[in-house]
Design an enzyme around this catalytic site. Structure first.
Site, short mmCIF file in Angstrom:
data_model
loop_
_atom_site.label_atom_id
_atom_site.label_comp_id
_atom_site.label_asym_id
_atom_site.label_seq_id
_atom_site.Cartn_x
_atom_site.Cartn_y
_atom_site.Cartn_z
N ARG A 1 -13.37 -8.82 1.56
CA ARG A 1 -11.94 -8.57 1.33
C ARG A 1 -11.14 -9.83 1.69
NH1 ARG A 1 -9.99 -3.33 1.37
NH2 ARG A 1 -8.05 -4.38 0.78
N CYS B 1 -16.40 1.41 0.49
CA CYS B 1 -15.24 0.56 0.77
C CYS B 1 -14.82 0.67 2.23
CB CYS B 1 -14.09 0.94 -0.14
SG CYS B 1 -13.54 2.65 0.03
N ASP C 1 -17.41 6.75 -1.83
CA ASP C 1 -16.19 6.68 -1.00
C ASP C 1 -15.93 8.10 -0.51
OD1 ASP C 1 -13.80 5.89 0.21
OD2 ASP C 1 -12.65 5.94 -1.66
N GLN D 1 -9.82 -4.16 -3.42
CA GLN D 1 -11.16 -3.71 -3.04
C GLN D 1 -12.18 -4.12 -4.11
OE1 GLN D 1 -12.14 -1.91 -0.10
NE2 GLN D 1 -14.09 -2.62 -0.88
N HIS E 1 -7.23 0.60 -6.48
CA HIS E 1 -7.44 -0.26 -5.31
C HIS E 1 -8.08 -1.57 -5.77
CE1 HIS E 1 -7.64 -1.44 -1.27
NE2 HIS E 1 -8.54 -0.61 -0.78
N ARG F 1 0.88 -1.18 0.00
CA ARG F 1 0.00 0.00 0.00
C ARG F 1 0.91 1.22 0.00
NH1 ARG F 1 -5.36 1.47 3.43
NH2 ARG F 1 -6.15 0.06 1.81
N1 CP Z 1 -11.20 -0.36 2.26
C1 CP Z 1 -9.94 -0.36 2.74
O1 CP Z 1 -8.96 -0.54 2.01
O2 CP Z 1 -9.86 -0.17 4.08
P1 CP Z 1 -8.52 0.09 4.92
O3 CP Z 1 -7.99 1.45 4.51
O4 CP Z 1 -8.96 0.03 6.34
O5 CP Z 1 -7.51 -0.97 4.57
N1 NVA Z 2 -10.06 6.55 -1.39
C1 NVA Z 2 -9.64 6.18 -0.06
C2 NVA Z 2 -9.81 4.71 0.11
C3 NVA Z 2 -9.40 4.17 1.46
C4 NVA Z 2 -9.58 2.69 1.55
C5 NVA Z 2 -8.22 6.60 0.18
O1 NVA Z 2 -7.39 6.44 -0.72
O2 NVA Z 2 -7.92 7.12 1.26
#
Ligand code: CP
Ligand code: NVA
Length: 309
Positions: free
Chosen positions: A296, A268, A229, A141, A138, A111
């Site tokens: 997930r 998400c 989101d 997701q 993502h 990440r």
């Molecule tokens: N949806 C998602 O990726 O959640 P987190 O940021 O908690 O991993």
């Molecule tokens: N769009 C959000 C998703 C988090 C899971 C971010 O990137 O912060």
């Protein structure tokens, strides 16, 4: 079906379109099997003795815990590698980090901020790299989202989904996932916050044809799925005031849902109640957000075991 690989190149999962439609459906089917196995309490230690490195430059609840738990359930092990806990945080190049990790672990989930960072990891890795979220994508997701839609709608045929709000990383991978599964997609964003043109092109190359609008009511009318989101993603905190103003009118609340009486609501998570979605909607029986969160786990276990077999 098993992943196609060459002798030297592992398969990576940097975005949804790294999978063909057939491969995507194979991963989703495997996820169903794992979900059933968990519910039945059946042993499924398919990755016994294997280790996943989990590299994080950004915070996470679901991604971190679902990958780590998933590896445990598959008989393997996962190692949390926060950027500041390893030499990467002190300036070691990503390409060196990737080559060193490749000598220890069987796959790396990362990440990171810039999408090019997962591309560098992949270029230098001899084990699969899995994108656990970048600024642009993502895809893990999306696997869970598609699993959830298939469960709730009984398939993908004639499903119409609407993305409302920011055309962000989650939206972009979702658009590719809808294109691969023939889910009809409408994207409603304020001017200047749309999905990138190159992602729309890639969706079209996969046979999708997303409808683009700036009118949330028109978008959701008679939809099956409404997905939103946060308006301020990780790394965009400085843009808060501008974004709060620009997204006015794009909140998923009970007024908007009146135009889609049969729609389920997806997010998400984490959600910012009172911003992109209201508390009453997320707590209502229209909300399937915690099914998404659970999925997930099942989807990523399927992806990992498919990549590593
Ligand atoms: N949806 C998602 O990726 O959640 P987190 O940021 O908690 O991993
Ligand atoms: N769009 C959000 C998703 C988090 C899971 C971010 O990137 O912060």
């Amino acid at each position: 079906m098993t992943p196609e690989t060459t002798d030297t190149q592992p398969r990576h999962f940097l975005d949804v379109d790294d999978l063909s439609e057939t491969e995507l459906l194979a991963v989703l089917d495997r996820a169903d099997e794992y979900k059933r196995a968990v519910e039945a309490g059946e042993d499924h230690a398919d990755l016994s003795g294997q280790t996943l490195g989990m590299l994080f430059q950004k915070a996470s609840t679901r991604t971190r815990v679902s990958f780590e738990t998933g590896m445990t359930q598959l008989g393997g092990h996962a190692i949390f590698l926060g950027e500041d806990d390893i030499q990467l945080g002190r300036g070691e190049p990503l390409k060196d980090t990737s080559r060193a990790l490749s000598r220890y672990v069987d796959a790396v989930m990362a990440r990171v901020f810039k999408h090019e960072n997962v591309e560098v990891l992949a270029e230098y890795s001899s084990v699969p790299i899995v994108n656990g979220l970048t600024d642009d994508a993502h895809p893990c997701q999306t696997l869970a989202d598609l699993l959830t839609i298939r469960e709730h709608e009984g398939g993908f045929d004639d499903v119409s989904a609407v993305w409302i709000g920011d055309g962000n990383n989650v939206a972009q991978s979702f658009a590719l996932g809808c294109a691969l599964t023939d889910v009809d997609l409408t994207v409603a964003t304020p001017e200047g916050y749309g999905i990138d043109d190159d992602v729309i092109e890639r969706a079209r190359d996969l046979g999708g044809d997303p409808t683009i609008t700036a009118d949330p009511v028109e978008a959701v009318t008679d939809a099956d799925i409404i997905y939103t989101d946060v308006w301020i993603s990780m790394g965009q905190e400085d843009e808060r005031d501008v974004r709060m103003n620009d997204f006015d009118g794009f909140q998923v609340g009970s007024d908007l849902l009146e135009h889609a009486p049969d729609a389920s609501v997806m997010h998400c998570l984490p959600a910012h109640r009172g911003e992109e979605i209201t508390d009453d909607v997320i707590e209502s029986d229209r909300s399937i957000v915690f099914d998404q969160a659970e999925n997930r786990l099942h989807a990523q276990k399927a992806l990992l075991s498919w990549l590593l077999e």
